[in-house]
Scaffold this motif. Structure first.
Motif, PDB file in Angstrom:
ATOM      1  N   LEU A   1      36.644 -16.779  22.357  1.00  0.00           N
ATOM      2  CA  LEU A   1      35.620 -16.697  23.406  1.00  0.00           C
ATOM      3  C   LEU A   1      34.547 -15.670  23.051  1.00  0.00           C
ATOM      4  O   LEU A   1      33.352 -15.922  23.247  1.00  0.00           O
ATOM      5  CB  LEU A   1      36.268 -16.319  24.740  1.00  0.00           C
ATOM      6  CG  LEU A   1      36.932 -17.460  25.510  1.00  0.00           C
ATOM      7  CD1 LEU A   1      37.580 -16.942  26.779  1.00  0.00           C
ATOM      8  CD2 LEU A   1      35.925 -18.555  25.870  1.00  0.00           C
TER       9      LEU A   1
ATOM     10  N   GLU B   1      29.390 -24.269  32.935  1.00  0.00           N
ATOM     11  CA  GLU B   1      30.132 -24.925  31.849  1.00  0.00           C
ATOM     12  C   GLU B   1      31.434 -24.192  31.506  1.00  0.00           C
ATOM     13  O   GLU B   1      32.259 -24.716  30.747  1.00  0.00           O
ATOM     14  CB  GLU B   1      29.237 -25.015  30.605  1.00  0.00           C
ATOM     15  CG  GLU B   1      28.922 -23.660  30.005  1.00  0.00           C
ATOM     16  CD  GLU B   1      27.642 -23.653  29.175  1.00  0.00           C
ATOM     17  OE1 GLU B   1      26.690 -24.338  29.566  1.00  0.00           O
ATOM     18  OE2 GLU B   1      27.618 -22.957  28.165  1.00  0.00           O
TER      19      GLU B   1
ATOM     20  N   TYR C   1      33.870 -23.144  33.640  1.00  0.00           N
ATOM     21  CA  TYR C   1      35.043 -23.381  34.496  1.00  0.00           C
ATOM     22  C   TYR C   1      36.237 -23.938  33.712  1.00  0.00           C
ATOM     23  O   TYR C   1      37.346 -23.429  33.822  1.00  0.00           O
ATOM     24  CB  TYR C   1      34.692 -24.338  35.635  1.00  0.00           C
ATOM     25  CG  TYR C   1      34.031 -23.697  36.834  1.00  0.00           C
ATOM     26  CD1 TYR C   1      34.382 -22.418  37.263  1.00  0.00           C
ATOM     27  CD2 TYR C   1      33.070 -24.382  37.567  1.00  0.00           C
ATOM     28  CE1 TYR C   1      33.768 -21.849  38.369  1.00  0.00           C
ATOM     29  CE2 TYR C   1      32.459 -23.819  38.681  1.00  0.00           C
ATOM     30  CZ  TYR C   1      32.813 -22.555  39.079  1.00  0.00           C
ATOM     31  OH  TYR C   1      32.223 -21.999  40.171  1.00  0.00           O
ATOM     32  N   PRO C   2      36.027 -24.999  32.898  1.00  0.00           N
ATOM     33  CA  PRO C   2      37.200 -25.542  32.179  1.00  0.00           C
ATOM     34  C   PRO C   2      37.807 -24.531  31.200  1.00  0.00           C
ATOM     35  O   PRO C   2      38.994 -24.599  30.917  1.00  0.00           O
ATOM     36  CB  PRO C   2      36.638 -26.743  31.419  1.00  0.00           C
ATOM     37  CG  PRO C   2      35.406 -27.112  32.148  1.00  0.00           C
ATOM     38  CD  PRO C   2      34.830 -25.829  32.654  1.00  0.00           C
ATOM     39  N   LEU C   3      36.977 -23.606  30.694  1.00  0.00           N
ATOM     40  CA  LEU C   3      37.492 -22.627  29.724  1.00  0.00           C
ATOM     41  C   LEU C   3      38.327 -21.564  30.418  1.00  0.00           C
ATOM     42  O   LEU C   3      39.414 -21.213  29.961  1.00  0.00           O
ATOM     43  CB  LEU C   3      36.334 -21.971  28.958  1.00  0.00           C
ATOM     44  CG  LEU C   3      35.345 -22.912  28.260  1.00  0.00           C
ATOM     45  CD1 LEU C   3      34.296 -22.114  27.512  1.00  0.00           C
ATOM     46  CD2 LEU C   3      36.074 -23.840  27.295  1.00  0.00           C
TER      47      LEU C   3
ATOM     48  N   THR D   1      39.917 -21.704  33.215  1.00  0.00           N
ATOM     49  CA  THR D   1      41.193 -22.193  33.779  1.00  0.00           C
ATOM     50  C   THR D   1      42.280 -22.308  32.703  1.00  0.00           C
ATOM     51  O   THR D   1      43.448 -22.424  33.023  1.00  0.00           O
ATOM     52  CB  THR D   1      41.037 -23.566  34.467  1.00  0.00           C
ATOM     53  OG1 THR D   1      40.432 -24.451  33.554  1.00  0.00           O
ATOM     54  CG2 THR D   1      40.227 -23.465  35.730  1.00  0.00           C
ATOM     55  N   ARG D   2      41.860 -22.278  31.442  1.00  0.00           N
ATOM     56  CA  ARG D   2      42.845 -22.359  30.351  1.00  0.00           C
ATOM     57  C   ARG D   2      43.495 -21.012  30.050  1.00  0.00           C
ATOM     58  O   ARG D   2      44.462 -20.948  29.312  1.00  0.00           O
ATOM     59  CB  ARG D   2      42.167 -22.856  29.073  1.00  0.00           C
ATOM     60  CG  ARG D   2      41.683 -24.288  29.140  1.00  0.00           C
ATOM     61  CD  ARG D   2      42.853 -25.217  29.234  1.00  0.00           C
ATOM     62  NE  ARG D   2      42.448 -26.617  29.164  1.00  0.00           N
ATOM     63  CZ  ARG D   2      43.259 -27.592  28.792  1.00  0.00           C
ATOM     64  NH1 ARG D   2      44.506 -27.318  28.472  1.00  0.00           N
ATOM     65  NH2 ARG D   2      42.848 -28.828  28.774  1.00  0.00           N
ATOM     66  N   LEU D   3      42.920 -19.944  30.578  1.00  0.00           N
ATOM     67  CA  LEU D   3      43.435 -18.608  30.243  1.00  0.00           C
ATOM     68  C   LEU D   3      44.523 -18.190  31.230  1.00  0.00           C
ATOM     69  O   LEU D   3      44.382 -18.417  32.434  1.00  0.00           O
ATOM     70  CB  LEU D   3      42.301 -17.581  30.274  1.00  0.00           C
ATOM     71  CG  LEU D   3      41.108 -17.867  29.361  1.00  0.00           C
ATOM     72  CD1 LEU D   3      40.037 -16.814  29.544  1.00  0.00           C
ATOM     73  CD2 LEU D   3      41.548 -17.923  27.910  1.00  0.00           C
TER      74      LEU D   3
END
Lengths: 280, 292
Positions: free
Chosen positions: A12, A80, A82-84, A86-88
């Motif tokens: 990131l 953009e 949000y999907p990243l 939520t993966r953490l």
């Protein structure tokens, strides 16, 4: 598990730092760096002092890191992401990634100026060279965390106003501490005169009362106490200009890192508990 | 398992979700229905951990109590347009702790899963809306997450695209995934969902397994040659379990026993009976009833 966390943070941090570097903001930062170099270290000027070199480039590093953090946190607040996020497993990883990316970008701009300033620049001894990284890094870290608090990514409610308001008040007390005992009283008297000139008599009278109160109150010791917060900055500056760090001055960068850590913990707590309303 | 305990979510003075207590089952495709502003997106954002409840407690965990990995496709799809499709998915795969050696394969598999292999080397900004929706689904599937949140996945897609999206979700259902799907498309929810939740004004008004919901209230449909124009006599007979929809008179619950009476009224009024059919309740009927 820690390796996986480091990998997620690095991915990131790299993504955001690269994104900002290759954007208009990155170009502007680059231009600012070159302008700073040409103003403070023009090649025609001759050899600058080592002390000035360390202080001026340290200041630019802090400024560049502050700006880079604002840019990166802006990018990290986009829809953009949000999907990243939520993966953490933890939002703190996200904040660390933003800080790390900012530190990398800020350090790049700082090292660019540092490298250019060596053209016909000072000869730095190995002792001085060893003193540079802790000083620059600690100040950059503090600048990055402060910029986080200034950004929409981290701020929650009145947190930004409270933090920077506290810093502003502390700076006023710091000025008072370096002045005479009547510093506060003198400032209120100045204000009273200003209001009187503007024909704002109510405010003028109030300022006169405040001046008289300040003259009677033991504000000078309070100012001295509050100004202790800024001791690490004074210690670093004194050490650089004297050419050597005393044992107590050598602690100053560590105390700045401590400030940064405390402010980061506050930032992480705010960020972990806030609703993320990212914008397009 | 997703547990809501007296969860309320306020945005300033607006109550988006109001005192919700429910448990969403694992391994189901859970359909969220409701009008705009009912709280569907808020519910999904709460589960995704993007926002927190104002009051109450929300627990999202697997059977062993571990916080699950979550794949999320937001309602408004925005991607970093300058990245290539494969680069974006590689980054998501990296965040999912997939081994470096496997990333290429995982990305290719996920692209193949949503029929997007041809766009692997294209910049995202050049993709069509349908392709972006599929990319949104692909990124949410990477890393084989325990929980997949899809907020209006078929929104803005053409009929072909909608059909494809439904097939993808059916594949997830077959794989035993827990999917929470928000949608306005009743046929999509009927087709792919195994559990139904209907929200209205921030409250859960209906919650049942889909199979149970659709068989709960069987009804009889009497199709006539033209839209029935009910006479006074018929109107007096009509109560809340007799509905007129298009060319059909629908009889539900205790009204089913009145079908002979209704038929004779229709025949006496000159209607030709085209068909009499025993049907299951449709989702449209359940939805309409909840919304009343």
């Amino acid at each position: 598990m820690i390796r996986a966390m480091i990998r997620r943070i690095s991915i990131l941090a790299g993504y955001y730092a690269k994104g900002v570097f290759f954007s208009l903001t990155g170009l502007i930062l680059l231009i600012f760096s070159l302008v700073y170099w040409s103003v403070f270290f023009p090649p025609g000027q001759g050899t600058p002092d080592v002390e000035n070199y360390i202080v001026l480039i340290g200041a630019w590093g802090a400024a560049a890191t502050f700006l880079a953090t604002l840019a990166l946190s802006g990018r990290a607040s986009r829809l953009e992401n949000y999907p990243l996020i939520t993966r953490l497993p933890s939002r703190v990883e996200y904040l660390v990634a933003v800080l790390l990316g900012s530190l990398i970008l800020g350090a790049f701009m700082q090292l660019l100026v540092a490298g250019l300033a060596l053209i016909r620049g000072p000869e730095i001894t190995s002792v001085q060279l060893l003193a540079i990284p802790p000083v620059w890094l600690s100040i950059n870290l503090l600048a990055a965390v402060l910029a986080c608090h200034a950004s929409d990514l981290v701020t929650a409610g009145w947190s930004r106003v409270i933090l920077f308001g506290f810093i502003a008040i502390a700076l006023v007390f710091n000025s008072a501490a370096s002045g005479p005992d009547s510093w506060f009283s003198d400032r209120f008297t100045d204000l009273a005169q200003l209001f009187a000139r503007l024909n704002l008599m109510w405010f003028s009278d109030l300022s006169v009362s405040m001046a008289s109160w300040a003259a009677r109150s033991p504000l000078a010791p309070v100012a001295q106490a509050v100004s202790m917060i800024f001791w690490p900055f004074n210690a670093i500056s004194d050490a650089i200009f004297s050419g050597r760090f005393t044992p107590s001055q050598a602690l100053a960068p560590a105390i700045l890192v401590l400030y940064g850590t405390i402010l980061f913990l506050i930032a992480a707590t705010l960020f972990a508990g806030k609703d993320l309303e990212f914008l397009e | 398992m997703i547990e809501f305990k007296e969860v309320t979510k306020n945005y300033y003075s607006l109550t988006a979700l109001d005192n919700i207590t429910m448990t969403l089952p694992q391994g189901e495709v859970i359909g969220l229905l409701g009008p705009n502003g009912a709280g569907k997106t808020t519910l999904i954002k709460l589960i995704a951990g993007i926002i927190s409840p104002t009051k109450g407690e929300l627990r999202v965990h697997e059977g062993n109590g571990r916080w699950p990995s979550i794949g999320y496709k937001p309602e408004r799809l925005v991607f970093p347009g300058n990245l290539m499709t494969s680069q974006y998915l590689e980054m998501v795969a990296g965040l999912c702790n997939i081994d470096r050696a496997e990333i290429d394969n995982v990305v290719l598999e996920s692209l193949a899963q949503v029929n997007l292999l041809a766009a692997a080397g294209k910049q995202i900004k050049t993709l069509s809306k349908g392709m972006r929706q599929r990319l949104g689904l692909a990124q949410s599937l990477i890393g084989n997450p325990d929980l997949i949140l899809l907020d209006e996945p078929s929104s803005g897609l053409d009929p072909e695209g909608q059909e494809e999206m439904q097939v993808y979700i059916e594949e997830l259902r077959a794989g035993g995934k827990t999917v929470v799907l928000s949608s306005h498309q009743l046929h999509e929810v009927t087709r792919v969902c195994t559990y139904l939740i209907i929200l209205k004004s921030g409250k859960v008004h209906y919650q049942n397994p889909m199979a149970e919901a659709l068989t709960l209230r069987p009804h009889v449909a009497i199709q006539v040659d033209r839209p029935p124009n009910p006479s006074q006599e018929l109107l007096t007979m009509i109560h809340r379990n007799i509905l007129i929809e298009g060319n059909e008179v629908i009889l539900r619950d205790e009204a089913i026993a009145m079908r002979r009476q209704v038929l004779s009224v229709l025949i006496n009024q000159g209607y030709d009976i085209a068909r009499i059919e025993q049907r299951r309740t449709t989702l449209a009927e359940i939805y309409a009833e909840v919304m009343q």
